[in-house]
Design a protein around this motif. Structure first.
Motif, short mmCIF file in Angstrom:
data_model
loop_
_atom_site.label_atom_id
_atom_site.label_comp_id
_atom_site.label_asym_id
_atom_site.label_seq_id
_atom_site.Cartn_x
_atom_site.Cartn_y
_atom_site.Cartn_z
N ALA A 143 1.35 -1.08 0.19
CA ALA A 143 -0.08 0.14 -0.12
C ALA A 143 0.95 0.93 -0.15
CB ALA A 143 -0.82 -0.01 1.20
N ALA A 144 1.90 1.14 1.00
CA ALA A 144 2.60 2.37 1.26
C ALA A 144 3.45 2.51 -1.08
CB ALA A 144 3.92 2.19 1.77
N ILE A 145 3.56 1.63 -0.94
CA ILE A 145 4.36 1.82 -2.28
C ILE A 145 3.50 2.31 -3.61
CG2 ILE A 145 5.91 0.23 -4.74
CD1 ILE A 145 6.65 -1.42 -2.07
N GLU A 146 2.24 1.55 -3.59
CA GLU A 146 1.05 1.91 -3.99
C GLU A 146 0.95 3.67 -4.59
OE1 GLU A 146 -1.63 -1.56 -4.75
OE2 GLU A 146 -1.84 -0.45 -3.43
N ALA A 147 1.32 3.77 -2.85
CA ALA A 147 1.07 5.64 -2.75
C ALA A 147 2.55 6.53 -3.11
CB ALA A 147 1.12 5.99 -1.65
N LEU A 149 3.69 5.19 -6.03
CA LEU A 149 4.12 5.41 -7.13
C LEU A 149 2.89 6.13 -7.95
CD1 LEU A 149 3.94 1.60 -7.85
CD2 LEU A 149 6.38 3.45 -8.40
N GLY A 150 1.81 6.33 -7.42
CA GLY A 150 0.73 7.15 -7.59
C GLY A 150 0.76 8.56 -7.82
N CYS A 151 1.69 9.01 -6.55
CA CYS A 151 2.30 10.55 -7.19
C CYS A 151 3.40 10.83 -8.00
CB CYS A 151 3.40 10.36 -5.61
SG CYS A 151 2.55 10.60 -4.16
N VAL A 152 4.62 9.78 -7.90
CA VAL A 152 4.83 9.97 -9.19
C VAL A 152 4.37 9.54 -10.72
CG1 VAL A 152 6.83 8.77 -10.73
CG2 VAL A 152 7.14 8.80 -8.30
N SER A 153 3.23 9.07 -10.87
CA SER A 153 2.22 8.68 -11.78
C SER A 153 1.83 10.43 -12.82
CB SER A 153 1.67 7.68 -11.33
OG SER A 153 1.07 7.73 -13.01
N ASP A 154 1.44 10.90 -10.62
CA ASP A 154 0.55 11.75 -11.18
C ASP A 154 1.37 12.95 -11.71
OD1 ASP A 154 -1.72 9.98 -10.83
OD2 ASP A 154 -1.67 11.44 -8.29
N ALA A 155 2.41 13.28 -11.06
CA ALA A 155 3.98 14.30 -11.89
C ALA A 155 4.42 14.16 -12.86
CB ALA A 155 5.07 14.08 -10.80
N LEU A 156 4.35 13.12 -13.28
CA LEU A 156 4.85 12.63 -14.33
C LEU A 156 3.55 12.62 -16.31
CD1 LEU A 156 6.61 10.86 -16.46
CD2 LEU A 156 5.46 8.98 -15.93
N GLY A 157 2.42 12.37 -15.67
CA GLY A 157 1.26 13.06 -16.72
C GLY A 157 1.62 12.37 -17.74
N PRO A 158 1.55 12.93 -18.43
CA PRO A 158 2.33 12.41 -19.62
C PRO A 158 3.27 12.52 -20.59
CG PRO A 158 0.67 14.79 -20.16
CD PRO A 158 1.13 14.85 -18.90
N LYS A 159 3.99 13.48 -19.89
CA LYS A 159 4.66 13.99 -19.97
C LYS A 159 6.47 12.46 -20.54
CE LYS A 159 7.15 16.44 -16.24
NZ LYS A 159 5.88 16.28 -15.61
N ALA A 160 7.24 12.64 -21.01
CA ALA A 160 8.19 11.40 -21.74
C ALA A 160 9.16 11.30 -20.17
CB ALA A 160 8.53 12.10 -22.94
N HIS A 161 9.46 12.21 -19.70
CA HIS A 161 10.66 11.76 -18.66
C HIS A 161 10.11 12.60 -17.63
CE1 HIS A 161 12.81 10.85 -22.73
NE2 HIS A 161 12.82 9.80 -21.93
N LEU A 162 10.71 13.00 -16.83
CA LEU A 162 10.36 13.63 -15.19
C LEU A 162 10.72 14.55 -14.98
CD1 LEU A 162 11.48 10.58 -12.80
CD2 LEU A 162 9.45 11.90 -13.04
N ALA A 163 11.81 15.68 -16.10
CA ALA A 163 12.28 16.59 -15.35
C ALA A 163 11.72 17.44 -16.92
CB ALA A 163 13.72 16.35 -15.84
N GLY A 164 11.12 16.52 -18.00
CA GLY A 164 10.62 17.41 -19.31
C GLY A 164 11.43 16.73 -20.46
N ARG A 165 12.63 16.45 -20.19
CA ARG A 165 14.10 15.48 -21.59
C ARG A 165 14.01 15.00 -20.70
NH1 ARG A 165 19.80 16.16 -20.91
NH2 ARG A 165 20.13 18.23 -21.03
#
Length: 223
Positions: A143-147, A149-165
């Motif tokens: 459950a903690a990991i899912e939480a 990963l949810g944060c990472v997923s939300d921040a990533l959104g439709p972007k290809a990479h975490l910092a834009g490139r």
């Protein structure tokens, strides 16, 4: 950039690990960063089943891999090593202040927010499998990991990479998320699954992975 025994940069790695660890040992991060930066490197290999030589602990206080040498520079800890490589490579670190800041934040987020839980799950699922405490711990840990990963997923959104490139942060985050490959925790989150696949498809990662796996192959005997 193939492994080059005469290269000035040297990393340490293993020539044997259990099957479940192949492709996951942290020297993959250093190999990948060096490949992206176009820097050849030599490798010094140890058997994970045996204690490292006493002198190695002056390079790596915990006896782990990788350690890194480049001239007078000697380093340990994979996160520090890839950051060092990235600081000298525009391919891995944005040159603008905002881009660099975002890459650094995500690099440390991978190491500090996500990886500790991923490593704990590896302990529960592999090293302590079947033990009562591990069985009890697993649901809350997942459950903690899912939480996270949810944060990472939300921040990533439709972007290809975490910092834009693509940056060094993607090297570290991808290698952390690959530690969940024995589960469906990443594969069931569409944008994270696509993100990992996208990063793993990079030629530099493929070369780094091939070189790590090649180190585990039996060496031909000398007649």
């Amino acid at each position: 950039m193939p492994v080059n025994p005469s290269a000035p940069i040297e990393i340490t790695a293993f020539d044997w690990v259990p099957d479940f660890a192949k492709g996951l040992v942290r020297d993959i991060r250093a190999r990948w960063a060096l490949e992206e930066a176009g820097l050849p490197y030599a490798e010094r290999l140890f058997d994970a089943r045996r204690r490292r030589p006493a002198e190695y602990f002056s390079e790596q206080p915990f006896g782990q891999v990788p350690a890194f040498r480049d001239g007078d520079v000697s380093m340990f800890e994979s996160g520090a090593i890839v950051l060092h490589v990235a600081e000298g490579s525009a391919a891995l670190m944005p040159q603008d202040a905002d881009g660099r800041a975002r890459a650094l934040c995500w690099l440390f987020a991978a190491l500090n927010n996500v990886e500790p839980l991923v490593m704990e799950l590896a302990t529960v699922d592999v090293f302590a499998r079947g033990e009562d405490w591990a069985t009890l711990r697993r649901p809350s840990l997942v459950a903690a990991i899912e939480a996270k990963l949810g944060c990472v997923s939300d921040a990533l959104g439709p972007k290809a990479h975490l910092a834009g490139r693509f940056t060094v942060a993607d090297i570290v985050m991808t290698t952390v998320l690959r530690g969940l490959r024995h589960t469906d925790l990443v594969s069931r989150i569409d944008n994270l699954a696509a993100y990992v696949a996208r990063c793993e498809a990079r030629p530099a990662f493929q070369r780094a992975l091939a070189d790590q796996l090649a180190a585990f192959e039996p060496q031909p005997s000398v007649q």
